[in-house]
Structures are given as C-alpha cells and as structure tokens.
Design an enzyme around this catalytic site. Structure first.
Site, PDB file in Angstrom:
ATOM      1  N   GLN A 221     -23.133  50.482 -84.926  1.00  0.00           N
ATOM      2  CA  GLN A 221     -23.803  49.202 -85.159  1.00  0.00           C
ATOM      3  C   GLN A 221     -24.133  48.502 -83.842  1.00  0.00           C
ATOM      4  O   GLN A 221     -24.820  47.491 -83.839  1.00  0.00           O
ATOM      5  CB  GLN A 221     -22.910  48.274 -85.994  1.00  0.00           C
ATOM      6  CG  GLN A 221     -22.659  48.767 -87.407  1.00  0.00           C
ATOM      7  CD  GLN A 221     -21.803  47.824 -88.234  1.00  0.00           C
ATOM      8  OE1 GLN A 221     -20.955  48.281 -88.979  1.00  0.00           O
ATOM      9  NE2 GLN A 221     -22.014  46.515 -88.151  1.00  0.00           N
ATOM     10  N   ARG A 368     -18.325  42.514 -93.524  1.00  0.00           N
ATOM     11  CA  ARG A 368     -19.138  41.347 -93.868  1.00  0.00           C
ATOM     12  C   ARG A 368     -18.401  40.040 -93.642  1.00  0.00           C
ATOM     13  O   ARG A 368     -18.134  39.275 -94.573  1.00  0.00           O
ATOM     14  CB  ARG A 368     -19.614  41.465 -95.291  1.00  0.00           C
ATOM     15  CG  ARG A 368     -20.960  42.172 -95.336  1.00  0.00           C
ATOM     16  CD  ARG A 368     -21.534  42.184 -96.697  1.00  0.00           C
ATOM     17  NE  ARG A 368     -22.991  42.127 -96.653  1.00  0.00           N
ATOM     18  CZ  ARG A 368     -23.772  42.375 -97.684  1.00  0.00           C
ATOM     19  NH1 ARG A 368     -23.256  42.678 -98.836  1.00  0.00           N
ATOM     20  NH2 ARG A 368     -25.079  42.292 -97.562  1.00  0.00           N
ATOM     21  N   CYS A 369     -18.044  39.822 -92.390  1.00  0.00           N
ATOM     22  CA  CYS A 369     -17.264  38.663 -92.058  1.00  0.00           C
ATOM     23  C   CYS A 369     -17.497  38.402 -90.587  1.00  0.00           C
ATOM     24  O   CYS A 369     -17.383  39.312 -89.798  1.00  0.00           O
ATOM     25  CB  CYS A 369     -15.804  39.007 -92.207  1.00  0.00           C
ATOM     26  SG  CYS A 369     -15.458  40.499 -91.307  1.00  0.00           S
ATOM     27  N   GLU A 738     -23.889  38.061 -94.571  1.00  0.00           N
ATOM     28  CA  GLU A 738     -22.485  38.051 -94.986  1.00  0.00           C
ATOM     29  C   GLU A 738     -22.183  37.012 -96.056  1.00  0.00           C
ATOM     30  O   GLU A 738     -21.138  37.096 -96.700  1.00  0.00           O
ATOM     31  CB  GLU A 738     -21.601  37.700 -93.787  1.00  0.00           C
ATOM     32  CG  GLU A 738     -21.745  38.623 -92.640  1.00  0.00           C
ATOM     33  CD  GLU A 738     -20.977  38.105 -91.430  1.00  0.00           C
ATOM     34  OE1 GLU A 738     -20.625  38.928 -90.604  1.00  0.00           O
ATOM     35  OE2 GLU A 738     -20.727  36.897 -91.326  1.00  0.00           O
TER      36      GLU A 738
HETATM   37  N1  MCN Z   1     -33.192  37.577 -93.397  1.00  0.00           N
HETATM   38  C1  MCN Z   1     -34.305  36.834 -93.792  1.00  0.00           C
HETATM   39  N2  MCN Z   1     -34.274  35.466 -93.690  1.00  0.00           N
HETATM   40  C2  MCN Z   1     -33.165  34.823 -93.226  1.00  0.00           C
HETATM   41  C3  MCN Z   1     -32.027  35.570 -92.847  1.00  0.00           C
HETATM   42  C4  MCN Z   1     -32.084  36.956 -92.937  1.00  0.00           C
HETATM   43  O1  MCN Z   1     -35.297  37.415 -94.246  1.00  0.00           O
HETATM   44  N3  MCN Z   1     -33.146  33.499 -93.113  1.00  0.00           N
HETATM   45  C5  MCN Z   1     -33.223  39.045 -93.439  1.00  0.00           C
HETATM   46  C6  MCN Z   1     -33.136  39.598 -92.021  1.00  0.00           C
HETATM   47  O2  MCN Z   1     -34.293  39.581 -91.315  1.00  0.00           O
HETATM   48  C7  MCN Z   1     -32.529  40.962 -92.257  1.00  0.00           C
HETATM   49  C8  MCN Z   1     -31.557  40.694 -93.411  1.00  0.00           C
HETATM   50  O3  MCN Z   1     -32.073  39.531 -94.081  1.00  0.00           O
HETATM   51  O4  MCN Z   1     -33.511  41.887 -92.625  1.00  0.00           O
HETATM   52  C9  MCN Z   1     -30.123  40.393 -92.909  1.00  0.00           C
HETATM   53  O5  MCN Z   1     -30.221  39.543 -91.800  1.00  0.00           O
HETATM   54  P1  MCN Z   1     -29.008  38.831 -91.039  1.00  0.00           P
HETATM   55  O6  MCN Z   1     -28.404  37.811 -91.895  1.00  0.00           O
HETATM   56  O7  MCN Z   1     -29.520  38.443 -89.722  1.00  0.00           O
HETATM   57  O8  MCN Z   1     -27.910  39.975 -90.854  1.00  0.00           O
HETATM   58  P2  MCN Z   1     -27.964  41.246 -89.893  1.00  0.00           P
HETATM   59  O9  MCN Z   1     -29.266  41.885 -89.979  1.00  0.00           O
HETATM   60  O10 MCN Z   1     -27.386  40.908 -88.590  1.00  0.00           O
HETATM   61  O11 MCN Z   1     -26.983  42.204 -90.688  1.00  0.00           O
HETATM   62  C10 MCN Z   1     -25.593  42.108 -90.543  1.00  0.00           C
HETATM   63  C11 MCN Z   1     -24.919  41.731 -91.819  1.00  0.00           C
HETATM   64  C12 MCN Z   1     -23.508  42.117 -91.720  1.00  0.00           C
HETATM   65  S1  MCN Z   1     -22.586  41.448 -90.479  1.00  0.00           S
HETATM   66  C13 MCN Z   1     -22.978  43.060 -92.561  1.00  0.00           C
HETATM   67  S2  MCN Z   1     -21.352  43.426 -92.373  1.00  0.00           S
HETATM   68  C14 MCN Z   1     -23.796  43.690 -93.565  1.00  0.00           C
HETATM   69  C15 MCN Z   1     -24.967  42.888 -93.958  1.00  0.00           C
HETATM   70  O12 MCN Z   1     -25.597  42.371 -92.922  1.00  0.00           O
HETATM   71  N4  MCN Z   1     -23.914  45.026 -93.616  1.00  0.00           N
HETATM   72  C16 MCN Z   1     -24.905  45.583 -94.406  1.00  0.00           C
HETATM   73  N5  MCN Z   1     -25.740  43.390 -94.937  1.00  0.00           N
HETATM   74  C17 MCN Z   1     -25.835  44.742 -95.111  1.00  0.00           C
HETATM   75  N6  MCN Z   1     -26.783  45.281 -95.889  1.00  0.00           N
HETATM   76  C18 MCN Z   1     -26.892  46.623 -95.971  1.00  0.00           C
HETATM   77  N7  MCN Z   1     -27.853  47.154 -96.762  1.00  0.00           N
HETATM   78  N8  MCN Z   1     -26.079  47.460 -95.268  1.00  0.00           N
HETATM   79  C19 MCN Z   1     -25.092  46.971 -94.498  1.00  0.00           C
HETATM   80  O13 MCN Z   1     -24.315  47.800 -93.819  1.00  0.00           O
HETATM   81 CU1  CUN Z   2     -17.439  41.603 -89.931  1.00  0.00          CU
HETATM   82  S1  CUN Z   2     -18.668  43.055 -90.791  1.00  0.00           S
HETATM   83 MO1  CUN Z   2     -20.572  42.745 -90.216  1.00  0.00          MO
HETATM   84  O1  CUN Z   2     -20.050  41.519 -89.120  1.00  0.00           O
HETATM   85  O2  CUN Z   2     -20.889  44.083 -89.334  1.00  0.00           O
END
Ligand code: MCN
Ligand code: CUN
Length: 784
Positions: A221, A368-369, A738
């Site tokens: 990741q 997811r935290c 998360e």
């Molecule tokens: N997004 C959006 N509008 C927002 C926020 C987010 O459209 N206001 C969209 C983003 O552009 C992205 C998705 O939603 O395509 C998730 O965005 P974000 O909240 O920024 O999270 P990350 O991309 O950094 O993903 C990490 C987060 C974490 S920490 C875990 S753990 C987790 C999760 O995402 N693991 C996942 N969701 C998951 N989903 C899938 N399918 N697989 C994982 O391993």
């Molecule tokens: Cu703590 S699980 Mo996600 O932050 O990769």
C-alpha cells in the site's frame, strides 16, 4: 428520442469505474499473475508454538528433496545482518527466528524450490527442536510482575511493557469530574479482528546479479516508503530498488507493514541470482500478518443532571503482539486514540494508553482505521449510549445536547486536535427523518409491552483522516505529504502519476475526475498510474483514507499549475494578455467574449507546436502537497434490530447511514466505499473474532473459524448524505474510505443494548453472537 450525452467525469459525476473493465474481464494483473523466466518459489516453515526456545534446526531432509534449491534459516540471515528488521513503529521484528519463537505462526525457515508445491512439502520436513515456554496471551497477564519476558533479546527490556502515552489535561479533567452530578463508566474490549483482503500478501523479488538492480513486485500500500526502508535495512542503494505494486485485491491496512516473507524472498533472490516468488495462503495471512484492534478500553464520562457532558477520562491497554509493528506516527504512540472526544463539545479530557507485548502475531493498527480512530470512536459512542441509558434520556437527545455546533468550527478538541468543519445536528436529522425514528420508538414501546425485544442504535461518529501535515505526522520518520505529476500530451490526452496506491478504491477513475474538473480534459482521456517507484513521484502511500485529502489535493494543485501555464499559451493563441484569460470547463477565452475560445486540447497542442517566445515547451508538472491539517468526516448511523429471546439471535431490520465526507468526487464510488465499510462493521460487530487459547494457539486461522459476512448475512443499507466541505482542501473533499468501518460497529452494538438495556444489560462485547446475547438475557431471567 433524447440522446444521453455521456458524463465527462467532472466532480459530482458518478461515472463508471475505469479499472473495473479489466477486473471484471479477469484481465487484472495481480501479484500472483507475475511470472518471470527461471523464477523459483518460496515457502515458509512456521512455529507451531506461541513461545518456545529454538534448540536446533535440522534442514537436511528438506535440502535433500529434489527440486529444492536452498533452505534459508535465521542463522544464515544473521550472517548478512538480516535476521532482524526494524518495524514501522521503531521496534525490531525477527525476520526468521534465531533465538526464540514468540507467536504461533512465526517465520522460522524458508525453502526455495523450483516448484511451489515442492517448496511447501520441503518446508514441512524442516525439523526444529523447541523448548516450549509459557505463553502470554493477553496484555493484563503480560504486565503482571513475574510474567514470562517475551522480548528478552532487547537490551534494557525488563518486562512486557511497550509504551505509556497521555494526552489532554489531567488536572482540568479531575476538576470536571469533581463538579459532576454523575459519572457514567464503561469497560469494553474491542477484540482482535483481521482485514482479510481477498488477495493475500506476496512478492516476486528479482535481483539481477549482474547489475545489482532489485525489482520487487509487492502487495504494498506504500511502495515508495517501502523502497526507502528496504534501502536502509538491506543496505542497497535506493536507486537500484524498484518496487512495483501491481493491481491489489484489497488491502484494508493489511498491506502497510513489511513482512518477513518480503525480506527473505529478496535476500534469497540476491543470494541465488534468480527471481523468487512468495505468496501466502489464507491461514498464513490470518495468523501472521497485521491484525487489528485487540484493545481494552475503560471510559468515564462526567455529566450534569441535564445530560451535559463535562469531562472524559479514558484508560486503555493495547495488545501489540510479540513485535510492536503498528504503522504509527512517532508523535502519537497510541495512534490517534485521543480523537476519543468524538462529535462532542467536551471541555476537558484526559487519555492514558499503554501497550504490552504478548505471544501473538504483531500488527495492531491495520483495518480501515486511521491509527486507532476506530477504537476511539467505538468507545465514545458506546459510552454516550450508556449515559443515555442510565440517565433515561433518548440517545439522540443527549447527543444533540452535546454536539459541537456548526458555528464552533474550526474546533479545538480537549486533546488538541483542530476539527476542520462539521454539521452534526444536520446529519443526525437527515438520518432520523430517513429512518422515521419517532414511529419506530412508538413501535418499540408497544413491542416491549408484549415482551418483544427491539432496539434502535445510534452512532454519530467523527473521524479524522488524511495524514499529514508532515510536521506532525510521519511513518518511520518519513513526513506525510503526497504527490501528483501530470503530463498533458500534444493531443490533449494526459497521464497522471501519483504517490498513493489504490487497492480497490477506484483511484484510476476518481483522480482523473479531479483533473477533468480543473482542466476540462475528459476523464476517459486521462490515464492514472500508481504503484511503481521508478515511474511515480515519491509519496507515503494509501492508508488512513489519505489519498483524497492529500494525493487528491496534490492532483488539484498540479492541475492548477498547468492551468496557469495553459492561460499563457491560450493568451498567445487568442492574441490577448494572459491576465485577461478566463477558464471555464476546458475552455479558455478573453474575459467578456466567451464565444471566441480555445479548448484545453488546442492549448495542449500549442504547448508543443506554437509557443509564445521565451516559454518552455510542454505541459507538465509535479506537486508535492503537505496538507495544513487533517480532514474530519462524520455521520450518523442508525440501526434497528429485533432479538429472539429463545435463541439470542439478532436480526438487523434496517440500517440508515448518513455520511458527510465533504465534496464527493464520484458519489457512486463513495457509496461503494460506505457499503463496504458498513459490511465490515457488521462483520466485526456480530461475527469476526480471532482469539487464542491459554497456550497461544490461534483460533480463527481460517474462514470457517473466522467468519466474514457474505451477502446472505449482510443487511440492506439505506444511505443519505450531507455535504460540509473541508475548508482547507482545494476541492473541499474529505476522505471517506474508513468512515463506515469506524462508525458502524457502535451503531450495531448500541442497537442491541437499546433492545436489552431495560433488563439491566449494559454491555456485550463484540462480536455480539447469539450465544452471548442469550446468556446475557438468561442471566437476567429474560431468555426463553
Ligand atoms: N472519494 C470521493 N469523494 C470523496 C472522498 C473519496 O469520490 N470526498 C473517493 C476517492 O477518490 C477514492 C475513494 O473514494 O476513489 C476512497 O478515497 P479515500 O477516502 O481518499 O481513501 P483512500 O483512497 O486513501 O483509501 C484508503 C481507505 C483505507 S485506509 C482502507 S483501509 C480501505 C478503504 O480505503 N481499504 C480498501 N477502502 C477500500 N476499498 C477497497 N475496495 N479496498 C480496500 O483495500
Ligand atoms: Cu488503518 S487500515 Mo487503511 O488505513 O489502510
């Protein structure tokens, strides 16, 4: 017949996910799809004991198996100073055990063979002579005087204690408690669970003996951060290491740590001169890789008789397993546990956290935290529920009375976090209306008269995602910024390269949409690349829902950088001054005369063919973005359950989830994220459990013991939204990945307690299985 124009992919457009095309056709490229000529395979011999001294290791039988190329032991690694490695939280972890094994499933020796099955069979033939020691399986036991010392190899380590950490103001909190009309207390345990991505972890390590270049395909990741750590640990020049994170079949935090298998496979490839593949099986993933939670929490809430909260006191104890390996900002040893004041305007709070070593697999923060936010959110929402119950207040009323009010933002919490924005009463109102809360309360009262058990659970969570800023947050000293590089080609098509790395979150679609919004290039014309350290700018990776808050901000900023240059080129094409050029959805025009315009595609072509004098050719740039603060998404979740008094079975009748993650880039993707999180929260609340017997044997090492929810068990979700933009994010977006896993477990458990609270039942620890519910009812004489 009206013809539908296809959506261009602006912010707010629910365009379909680009990456799904290859995924649903089976054309993804996952780690196990990587096969190189001459590639060897690795299998790991693991400890059957939780705590034992290694007397000897005999590898002769394994070595004699036809097809076996090498057997690697800790002793061999020690010769190369690789028997131990640093963890992400500054501790050390055994790569292959040399002195003792410290958890069941720990890596002891590896076999490299020309076939994966030969490697497996040979690994089973390694004879290890163990002297079994007493195992320590919970942190209370670990901290007792005289408990067996787990980390006896660490200089100066005299017991199993890892850290003590405090936040907030103790004196002020004590004073608040002394003035309180009443104090409500809750002891609860957030059990060990596991992220369980569909794809397990693995590596293909290819170290070229001639050039010394190491190409590592890895389920990572955070490929850039991992490359730096590999360079430091293995002493390899960083430019000679290329980490490629191919398509990832779910990470959920499980693919943040560096695992021994990665290190051994790389060392083996270096020693043998051939590529080496290692892929875990399901049980290996469950028993040895980053778990989640395992947190004992004790909370006290000081209240006035009218329900106003005055102070919060929290003590918690974390079971970190045998090696302290959480991904943890160095300034916050207990992660962000001190976000525990949640959505409430708490004038005083004091938090104390301790961590202990046990004979269990290391990990602790993944799933997811954002560094323990899940546990914090669970505690405060359960504690508020207890307070409502004891004070005979409606759980929505006590929340409304204590919410941080919209006009209080930016809000400084009692433990020192500045919440960026929020409107908690509104999110709650939308949820209550959607559910028809009042009617359901009436129904509940009617049912209760008839002896039927029905409950309505409430959770109004706030979480914190998007680490940095770099001055406050780091992983192993690496500051938490992130990056985006954008290249617009002559035909107006673009490539966006990011420091973050999708594991299924849909980045190839949503990050393109940010560029579409800022530059007007259709999302379909933008290729998003991630996960290759040679070909993407440095970044800290994807976890803590930081991609949108940080990488997304970098994407917006780099697009704006290009837009500024594009204006100069457009001015040249329109024979005007750049100061007079306006931009609107992909079109540049002179202020006041929008009819005569140049498209971004015209400008891109001119960037390579027709430039004003003195301007550099090309249309590309890179931005490294260090956010001024984190983002604080929030929401209200409502759950309705019916409980069978004969069996203790809990049926989730309804689940309403109202989320606010600021501006939504792609609402469909956001809803998908929330659906997934609510499902995981359901699994954690009702089904999933990894536990250990007294000898430290792991119970929950396969999917028949560790129960994940399928579509059969999973309730239907009704979703709603409010939009409170983040004031410091360039497009107002907060992270959402998360939220639902963080916020929902408390809503499910609160629903159960709401159904049985009148019987005097105050708490049932997760997973809330029917046998536990029935036993609790039985104890109160209420079971059938
Ligand atoms: N997004 C959006 N509008 C927002 C926020 C987010 O459209 N206001 C969209 C983003 O552009 C992205 C998705 O939603 O395509 C998730 O965005 P974000 O909240 O920024 O999270 P990350 O991309 O950094 O993903 C990490 C987060 C974490 S920490 C875990 S753990 C987790 C999760 O995402 N693991 C996942 N969701 C998951 N989903 C899938 N399918 N697989 C994982 O391993
Ligand atoms: Cu703590 S699980 Mo996600 O932050 O990769």
């Amino acid at each position: 017949m009206a013809v539908e124009t296809p959506l261009k992919g602006n912010i707010g457009d629910s365009i379909k996910r680009k990456e799904d095309d290859r995924f649903i056709r089976g054309k993804g490229n996952y780690l196990d799809d990587v096969n190189l000529p001459g590639m060897l395979h690795m299998a790991i011999n693991r400890s059957p004991f939780a705590h034992a001294r290694i007397k000897s290791i005999n590898t002769a039988a394994a070595q004699a198996v036809p097809g076996v190329v090498a057997v690697v032991t800790g002793e061999l690694l020690a010769q190369h100073k690789l028997a131990w490695m640093p963890t992400l939280s500054g501790d050390t972890q055994a790569v292959l055990a040399t002195d003792k094994v410290r958890f069941q499933g720990q890596e002891v020796a590896c076999v490299i063979a020309n076939d994966p099955y030969v490697a497996r069979d040979a690994a089973a033939l390694i004879e290890v002579d163990y002297d079994v020691l007493q195992a320590v399986v919970n942190p209370q036991q670990a901290l007792k005087p005289g408990a067996p010392l787990i980390r006896d190899e660490k200089e100066g380590q005299k017991d199993n204690h890892i850290y003590h950490w405090e936040a907030g103001d103790k004196a002020k909190t004590d004073e608040a408690f002394s003035k309180a009309d009443r104090v409500v207390k809750l002891d609860t345990f957030y059990p060990r669970c596991h992220p369980s991505p569909l794809e397990t972890c693995g590596i293909v390590a290819d170290v070229n003996p001639a050039t010394g270049h190491a190409t590592l395909w890895m389920t990572s990741q955070a490929p850039h951060a991992h490359r730096t750590l590999f360079a430091i640990v293995a002493g390899l020049p960083e430019q000679n290491i290329r980490i490629i994170s191919p398509d990832i079949g779910g990470g959920f935090g499980n693919k943040v740590p560096i695992y021994p298998g990665y290190v051994v496979a790389t060392a083996a490839s270096l020693l043998i001169g051939k590529p080496v593949k290692w892929v875990e099986d399901r049980s290996e993933n469950l028993i040895s890789t980053g778990f989640a939670r395992d947190y004992y929490m004790s909370g006290e809430l000081a209240l006035r008789n009218d329900g106003r909260m005055l102070g919060l006191r929290v003590k918690m104890l974390s079971d970190n397993g045998a090696f302290y390996a959480d991904a943890q900002p160095t300034k916050f040893r207990a992660g962000l546990f001190h976000i525990v004041t949640g959505s409430y305007d708490l004038p005083a709070a004091h938090v104390e956290t301790d961590g202990a070593y046990t004979n269990k697999a290391p990990g602790g923060v993944a799933y997811r935290c954002s560094f323990r936010v899940t546990e914090a959110s669970y505690l405060i929402e359960r504690l508020v529920e207890s307070a409502a119950l004891e004070m005979k207040m409606d759980p929505t009323e006590i929340r409304l009375k204590n919410f941080i009010q919209p006009e209080q933002f930016p809000y400084m919490s009692a433990t020192g976090f500045e919440y960026d924005s929020g409107n908690y009463p509104k999110a709650m109102q939308v949820a209550l209306d959607k559910l028809g809360y009042k009617e359901l309360r009436k129904e509940q009262a009617e049912k209760r008269k008839k002896g039927e058990l029905m409950g309505i659970g409430v959770a109004s969570f706030t979480e914190v995602v998007g680490a940095g800023p770099g001055k406050h947050y780091d992983i192993a000293g690496l500051r938490m910024f992130d990056s985006a590089e954008l290249r617009v080609h002559p035909t107006g098509k673009a490539i966006l390269k990011l420091g973050v790395k999708s594991q299924g979150q849909g980045h190839e679609t949503t990050f393109a949409q940010i560029v579409t919004e800022e530059l007007g290039i259709p999302a379909a014309d933008i290729e998003v690349q991630e996960g290759d350290t040679d070909n993407t700018p440095y970044g800290l990776g994807t976890y803590a829902s930081r991609s949108t808050p940080v990488g997304g901000a970098a994407t917006a900023m780099v697009s704006r950088k290009l837009r500024d240059k594009a204006k100069i080129i457009a001015a040249h094409l329109l024979e005007a001054s750049a100061a007079d050029i306006e931009f609107d959805h992909g079109k540049f025009f002179v202020r006041g005369s929008p009819s005569k315009s140049k498209t971004i595609q015209d400008v891109a072509f001119a960037a390579y063919t027709n430039l004003p004098d003195g301007l550099e050719a090309g249309l590309e740039g890179v931005t490294y973005y260090d956010p001024p603060n984190m983002t604080y998404p929030f929401g209200t979740y409502l759950v309705v359950v019916d409980i069978d008094r004969g069996t203790g079975q809990v049926k989730v009748r309804r689940m309403v989830a109202v989320d606010d993650c600021g501006v939504r880039i792609n609402p469909m993707v956001v809803e998908g994220q929330i659906h997934g999180g609510l499902t995981e929260g359901f699994g954690i609340a009702f089904m999933e459990l990894i536990t250990f017997d007294e000898e430290g044997n792991c119970i929950g090492s396969n999917f028949t013991d560790y129960l994940l929810p399928t579509s059969w068990e999973t309730p239907k979700f009704e979703m709603g939204e409010t939009v409170t933009p983040s004031p410091h994010h360039p497009i107002g977006a907060k992270g959402v990945g998360e939220s639902a896993t963080v916020g929902s477990p408390a809503a499910y458990v609160n629903a159960v307690i709401d159904a049985v609270g009148h019987l005097g039942i105050r708490n049932i620890d997760m997973p809330v299985t029917s046998d536990k519910v029935w036993a609790a009812l039985n104890e109160k004489g209420a079971a059938e």
